[in-house]
Scaffold this active site. Structure first.
Site, PDB file in Angstrom:
ATOM      1  N   SER A  38      11.127  -2.509  -0.743  1.00  0.00           N
ATOM      2  CA  SER A  38      11.780  -3.092  -1.934  1.00  0.00           C
ATOM      3  C   SER A  38      13.295  -3.153  -1.804  1.00  0.00           C
ATOM      4  CB  SER A  38      11.365  -2.305  -3.182  1.00  0.00           C
ATOM      5  OG  SER A  38       9.981  -2.330  -3.327  1.00  0.00           O
TER       6      SER A  38
ATOM      7  N   ASP B 128       8.186  -6.119  -3.771  1.00  0.00           N
ATOM      8  CA  ASP B 128       7.334  -5.589  -4.843  1.00  0.00           C
ATOM      9  C   ASP B 128       6.858  -6.687  -5.803  1.00  0.00           C
ATOM     10  OD1 ASP B 128       9.904  -5.907  -5.722  1.00  0.00           O
ATOM     11  OD2 ASP B 128      10.095  -3.939  -6.668  1.00  0.00           O
TER      12      ASP B 128
ATOM     13  N   ARG C 178       5.438   6.502  -0.673  1.00  0.00           N
ATOM     14  CA  ARG C 178       3.996   6.612  -0.864  1.00  0.00           C
ATOM     15  C   ARG C 178       3.235   6.038   0.317  1.00  0.00           C
ATOM     16  NH1 ARG C 178       0.758   4.292  -5.640  1.00  0.00           N
ATOM     17  NH2 ARG C 178       2.179   2.551  -5.340  1.00  0.00           N
TER      18      ARG C 178
END
Length: 1334
Positions: A1021, A1075, A957
């Site tokens: 992550s 995260d 993203r």
């Protein structure tokens, strides 16, 4: 044309098939098998004068028949014949029936009968569909008739209208009959054995007396009815094609109804002459007769008639008749030609006789089968020109029939006066039966319940059941709906020896049931019956139970098991209220028992006390059950679909499996429980008053419990015989039966028993039994009296079956609605003397149930061993469940953590945290406590536009986050998702980061911001070791990534290098974050107290703001720093081994990182489903689940996803939906299976939440101690699918934190888009700090 033996046998087989099809599915057969509604032949009691019409050919006949007063002989027959012209045969319906009415008027005037209204029978020799005796809808015309406007119309109505139009005389049209029926009835008047009618003349047909139970088109199953076979249509479906000749086809082609009545065209007189003519024409053309010369007359259709054929077959004058006929046809025959023609006529007529004898033989065999006798003695009434006038034909026909059915003694009786006399006899019988039946039916009318009434009873039973289930209406409910505490059925895994007591009447039955499971599954029973004397039944409770205990002692000694402690089940067939399986409070005695001191007491306690007084043996009483429950459990052992038990015997009752959520008297709402309906009390509240009769009320008044058990008194065996007796008394008083005679025996209560009703209703010998039983009552019954009594028995027992069916229908529809299925498939366990011994009851009950609830597919399974075996099965199941429950609890106990264990987990987590923070022990620490270089949370002054990247799976993203400070702080986000192809994930590092930069470029183009140099935060992550906020060394790839040249490298540098290579835009990479840190920062923006971030989803991790002085890996001891705990590895050093289970070890052994991430494998969504799957497989292997059957899908790793845990544990999800989830996994589960799986899910998820809470308690307590506070107020930002979606996880975790860290007031705040928004906020905070020079 000459048929051999094989062909004849084949014809017989085909005819039988068509007969049976016609009876079951009339539209599917070439034989119409039409019910005539003639149910009785003359019995000699007919008397009076009758008119008859006989219409079926070129003549129309009107008759007057007078029968003597004693009904034994015809006193007088007079008749007139009226012509039926060809024109009249083709008129319209009005003119046609006006002509018949005119002929009838002429006859009545000549007989001087105008002032009298006589009964009339109408012989109408065309196929009609009848729904009653005085109605006939014409199916089709035949025999040259084609009157317009009649087909599809009731011919009796047309006749009545024509007579009414005249208005000059009156008749009472009582019956419409076919000519074959008339023939049978004519002969039956003289020979009572006559039960078949055959006509072989212009047309051909047959009728016979069929058992009513075989006729689908007619309701009822008692007695017989004459069936009009319409056998002329046999073969219309092509079944005779192999024996039809070219001559038959030519006859058919030239007929007015081609393709119809093919059998009739091969066998009847109407077509025989034409058949011979066509054969002669073919032979002449072949030059084989008359020197090959034909004539115009021979070529003319209809030039040879049946009279010619009959004359030619005369033994003495046949040759002369043949020569004369041939000369009349203008032929020049030689004597040899005459002999040949005579032979042709013989062959054609003998084929006709053969065909008719073959079909008649099938009818006779069918009657013999119906009667279930070895040898049939019967009479065939027969008429028709071909049979009557052709002696050779008749002789051959008789001989053929007898050869085809050698086990039938057949008498052939020629009908005198044709079929008209038969119509009169049908009318006479109808008049007699109508008169008697009218009065009987008036008396019995209230016993006949139509479909609407039965559906109303169903609805009332449903309402009564619902009232019995609800707490606020239970006490006043007529139907008590008592919980039995039976929740499980036998599975086949039961084992051992069990004792069963069965007390429900004057006998006590004791059984030893030996059950063996496994490969050699078996069930053996040994039993002994002990009587209960009347003085014991009506004595004291102590005497009764002492007697029972003595009987048990006797039985145990008899079986040689007195010294063995056995489990015992007690079938106690009286209404009891239960609060547990081994307790039953007697509500009231029934069935003649009245032992004092028992009502209101626990019968199990009374039995235990009696055993204690005896002190001779020891048993473990595990269950007390009702007999219906015993029946259901007995049948449930053989059929696992069985979920209803029904007894219809001396008394009646039912039980079924109800959803626990509907039983207000019980706590809990998971699974099912057997409910003892106690339906005998249905109607005690007045809800059945509209259908109770005067006889029901009289029965009730004379009973031991007036006003109680009203439903039972209408249907059970205890009262049925008495009901019949009361009806017979009333009928005799009114002179309807027994010539008005009443005997003292008939007036004595209890003289007529239900076993007598069953005997009278037997289809074979029932009337003889009626005569015998009535004679024992001092009566002298006539045959008609016996028929009437049989009719009364039928009506009473039929009502019983209908009422039972309606009540059972209520249970079935409730089961269907409970399951939420459009069609229910279930089994009903049945027992009771009335159901088992009555010859028709079971079939009637089943037929009515299927009519009332067509959307329920019901199997009725008869209980073979009574309710005693059921009590043993309940006990065996209880024993198995107790053992199974113990094993399940022991297994699931390994997932249960005590408060002490949780405190120990917290303590160990705290120890591991300290080891991770210290430089000296960091390298070997399992909880790494990695510095993130995030030193501050948002303070609300952050402002600007930031780019965020989020890489953590197969999708990547890119976000633009616009943060605005001030009074109205806002965060606006725009994002786009890009795929990471597998070849990129597993290619080179340079290819991966070039792809990431390509995606960033596309996004900036999309947002129109390529020219701006924006700060960027990178959520990465994967495990990294950070040297600064913008430097992260990848320790290892996870989640399927394998890009080369990345591990051990700084991923921020690799991103910067890729941006330079592309050289299209500039970005300031400010931070790389985990995260969990993103989650904390997102929540901290909303709540400044948020200093902890936690993720519990596919994986699990936590970060928190640690005092800088404690983070020895980073220089400086001022302020705070966010530490990424990487707590998933907690326990990798073995410190959690004491609480790990065999299932945790199994999951770890098959994982990709064996021995790593121990804590994560016990708490995160990636592994919880797999733990549950391993437990479920183990339970299935041990026989606790799914009947021991492991599906192939269940063997597949990771198939049991954690989302299933969340769905299964949802409070809003019914067990039916849990079963649906399990069915997705190929598991055909029961409700009980679903409950156990739900327990497993609950145990595994609760442990995960508690462990997670223990870890969090260690974190917040450390923050409190760091700050030297007595009390800490802190917020934890949380994200992750397990935390968010599981229905109970968050509550259990919060509770655990509160209990383990009582000095911390912890608020949990759910994060929104921590991994994107959080990265931007970290970048914004870093920019704020950089600008301020910090």
């Amino acid at each position: 044309m000459q048929l051999n033996k094989d062909q004849i046998e084949d014809i017989m087989v085909r005819f039988e098939v068509e007969m049976l099809k016609g009876l079951d599915f009339p539209n599917s057969s070439s034989l119409k098998m039409l019910p005539t509604h003639v149910r009785s032949t003359p019995d000699g009691s007919e008397k009076g004068e009758f008119l008859a019409l006989d219409l079926g050919g070129s003549m129309f006949r009107v008759l007057r028949v007078k029968v003597s007063e004693d009904g034994r002989q015809i006193v007088h027959i007079s008749s007139n014949i009226y012509p039926m012209t060809e024109d009249m045969k083709h008129e319209n319906s009005r003119q046609f029936f006006d002509y018949i009415a005119e002929c009838l008027a002429d006859f009545i005037e000549k007989q001087q009968l105008k002032d009298r209204k006589l009964p009339l029978g109408f012989t109408f020799s065309f196929p009609c569909r009848q729904s009653k005796l005085d109605e006939g809808i014409l199916i089709s015309w035949s025999k040259g008739f084609f009157v317009k406007g009649v087909q599809g119309v009731d011919v009796v109505s047309l006749l009545r209208e024509a007579i009414s139009r005249r208005g000059d005389y009156e008749v009472d049209v009582l019956a419409l009959v076919n000519d074959t029926v008339g023939t049978m009835m004519t002969c039956a008047f003289d020979d009572p054995y006559c039960e078949v009618g055959v006509v072989i003349g212009t047309g051909t047909n047959a009728c016979y007396m069929e058992e009513l139970r075989h006729i689908q088109l007619v309701e009822g199953d008692e007695g017989r009815m004459c069936i009009n076979t319409e056998w002329g249509g046999f073969g219309d479906d092509g079944s005779l094609e192999d024996i039809r000749t070219v001559f038959d086809r030519e006859v058919d082609d030239g007929s007015i109804n081609p393709g119809k009545h093919l059998f009739e065209k091969m066998a009847s007189a109407m077509y025989m002459g034409e058949l011979v003519r066509i054969i002669l024409v073919r032979i002449v053309r072949n030059g084989m007769l008359f020197k090959g010369k034909t004539s115009s007359k021979l070529l003319t259709k209809g030039s040879i008639n049946i009279e010619d054929i009959i004359a030619i077959q005369n033994y003495n004058t046949g040759l002369e008749s043949a020569m004369e006929m041939l000369k009349n046809l203008e032929l020049e025959p030689s004597e040899e030609d005459g002999v040949a023609v005579k032979q042709i006529c013989k062959i054609v007529s003998l084929r006709s006789a053969t065909l008719c004898s073959a079909t008649l033989a099938v009818i006779l065999q069918h009657i013999k089968k119906n009667k279930k006798i070895k040898r049939l003695r019967t009479t065939v009434g027969i008429t028709g020109t071909l049979y009557r006038q052709n002696m050779q034909y008749a002789k051959y026909f008789h001989k053929m029939v007898r050869s085809l059915v050698p086990d039938c003694d057949v008498r052939f009786f020629l009908a005198e006066h044709g079929t008209g006399k038969g119509a009169a006899m049908v009318t006479a019988v109808a008049q007699r039966l109508v008169h008697q039946r009218k009065y009987i039916d008036k008396t019995l009318a209230p016993f006949r319940l139509n479909r609407d009434q039965l559906l109303d009873i169903m609805d009332k039973m449903r309402s009564n059941m619902e009232r019995g289930l609800k707490t606020d209406t239970h006490n006043g409910a007529a139907v008590k709906m008592l919980p039995t505490y039976i929740r499980k059925f036998p599975t086949g895994n039961e084992n051992g020896k069990f004792i069963a007591l069965d007390l429900g009447g004057t006998n006590l039955r004791i059984l030893l049931v030996v059950i063996q499971s496994g490969m050699r599954k078996s069930l053996r029973m040994y039993s002994k019956i002990f009587s209960i004397p009347l003085e014991i039944m009506q004595g004291t409770g102590e005497e009764l139970f002492d007697h029972i205990v003595e009987c048990i002692a006797d039985f145990l000694e008899y079986m040689g098991v007195k010294g063995t402690r056995l489990s015992l089940g007690f079938t106690f067939s009286f209404p009891c209220e239960q609060t547990q399986l081994d307790q039953g409070i007697l509500i009231s005695w029934t069935k003649g028992f009245s032992a004092t001191g028992v009502e209101g007491q626990d019968v199990v306690s009374l039995l235990k006390e009696a055993i204690k007084r005896n002190e001779d043996y020891d048993v473990d009483i595990m269950a007390v059950v009702n007999d219906t429950v015993g029946t259901m459990m007995t049948c449930g052992f053989d059929d696992q679909r069985c979920e209803v038990g029904l007894i219809i015997g001396t008394g009646t009752n039912a039980c079924y499996m109800e959803e626990l959520r509907h039983i207000d008297l019980m706590e809990g709402d998971e699974g099912r429980m057997c409910i003892n309906i106690e339906w005998g009390g249905f109607g005690d509240d007045g809800s059945l008053e509209s259908i109770r009769t005067e006889f029901d009320r009289e029965i009730d008044r004379g009973s031991l419990n007036p006003g109680k058990q009203l439903f039972e008194k209408m249907i059970s065996g205890m009262y049925m015989g008495e009901l019949v007796r009361l009806i017979l008394v009333k009928m005799a008083k009114e002179g309807l039966i027994f010539e008005g005679n009443i005997t003292p025996e008939l007036l004595t209560k209890g003289k007529l028993e239900t076993k007598h009703v069953s005997a009278i209703e037997k289809s074979k010998g029932g009337l003889l039994k009626a005569k015998e039983i009535l004679t024992r009552l001092g009566l002298e019954p006539s045959d008609e009296d016996c028929i009437a009594v049989q009719h009364v028995c039928t009506i009473v027992s039929f009502r019983s079956a209908n009422l039972c069916a309606a009540a059972l229908g209520a249970i079935l529809t409730r089961l269907r609605d409970n399951k939420g299925v459009p069609r229910l498939r279930t089994t009903v366990g049945m027992d009771g003397s009335l159901y088992k011994m009555h010859p028709q009851f079971a079939r009637r009950l089943q037929k009515t149930v299927r009519r009332l609830v067509p959307d329920c597919e019901v199997r009725f399974l008869l209980s073979e061993s009574g309710s005693g075996k059921g009590a043993a099965m309940v006990t065996a199941v209880a024993a198995r469940l107790a053992s199974q429950r113990k094993e399940i609890d022991e297994t699931l106990a390994s997932f249960t953590l005590t408060q002490e264990q949780l405190f120990e987990v917290k303590k160990r987590m705290r120890t591991e945290m300290e080891l991770g923070l210290k430089k000296k022990s960091h390298e070997t620490a399992t909880v790494k406590m990695l510095p993130t270089f995030v030193r501050s949370t948002p303070d609300g002054t952050e402002n600007g536009d930031f780019v965020a990247l989020d890489l953590g799976g197969t999708n990547f993203r890119v976000l633009l986050v616009k943060i605005r400070s001030g009074k109205r702080r806002t965060v606006e986000m725009h994002n786009k998702i890009y795929a990471i192809p597998l070849e990129i994930m597993q290619g080179t590092g340079e290819e991966l980061f070039d792809h990431i930069v390509h995606c960033i470029s596309d996004f900036l183009d999309y947002m129109g911001m390529k020219g701006a140099r924006l700060p960027l935060g990178f959520t990465f992550s994967f495990p990294c070791e950070q040297k600064s906020l913008d430097e992260g060394i990848l320790l290892t790839w996870t989640k399927g990534f394998k890009a080369t040249d990345c591990e051990g490298e700084d991923v921020v540098t690799m991103l910067r290098d890729a941006i330079k290579r592309r050289d299209e835009f500039e970005l300031d990479v400010v931070s790389i974050v985990n995260d969990t840190v993103g989650t904390m920062m997102t929540c901290a923006y909303e709540d400044p107290h948020c200093e902890v971030g936690m993720i519990v989803g596919t994986g699990s991790n936590t970060c928190y703001m640690e005092e800088a002085r404690n983070t020895e890996l980073v220089e400086g001891d001022e302020g705070l720093m966010c530490v990424n705990m990487e707590w998933g590895a907690f326990g990798d050093n073995g410190c959690l081994d004491d609480i790990r289970t065999e299932y945790d070890n199994a999951v770890d052994d098959l994982s990709l990182n064996q021995g790593k991430q121990t804590y994560e494998k016990m708490i995160s969504g990636m592994y919880l489903g797999e733990i549950v799957r391993n437990v479920v497989i183990d339970f299935t292997r041990r026989g606790f689940l799914f009947r021991g059957q492991i599906s192939e899908r269940l063997k597949t790793r990771s198939i049991f996803e954690t989302k299933f845990l969340s769905q299964i544990e949802s409070d809003r999800l019914a067990l039916l939906q849990v079963r649906a989830i399990l069915q997705q996994l190929g598991l055909d589960s029961t409700c009980d299976d679903s409950i156990i799986v739900k327990e497993v899910c609950g145990a595994v998820s609760k442990r995960a939440a508690q462990l997670c809470g223990a870890g969090m308690a260690a974190v917040v307590d450390k923050i409190r101690e760091n700050r030297d506070l007595d009390h800490l107020e802190i917020t934890v930002g949380v994200d992750g699918t397990l935390y968010k979606l599981h229905p109970h996880f968050s509550k259990i975790m919060h509770k655990t934190v509160k209990e383990l860290a009582p000095k911390c007031n912890v608020t949990f705040l759910l994060s929104e888009d921590g991994s994107g928004k959080g990265a931007a906020l970290i970048t914004a905070v870093a920019c704020r700090l950089r600008e301020s020079g910090q």
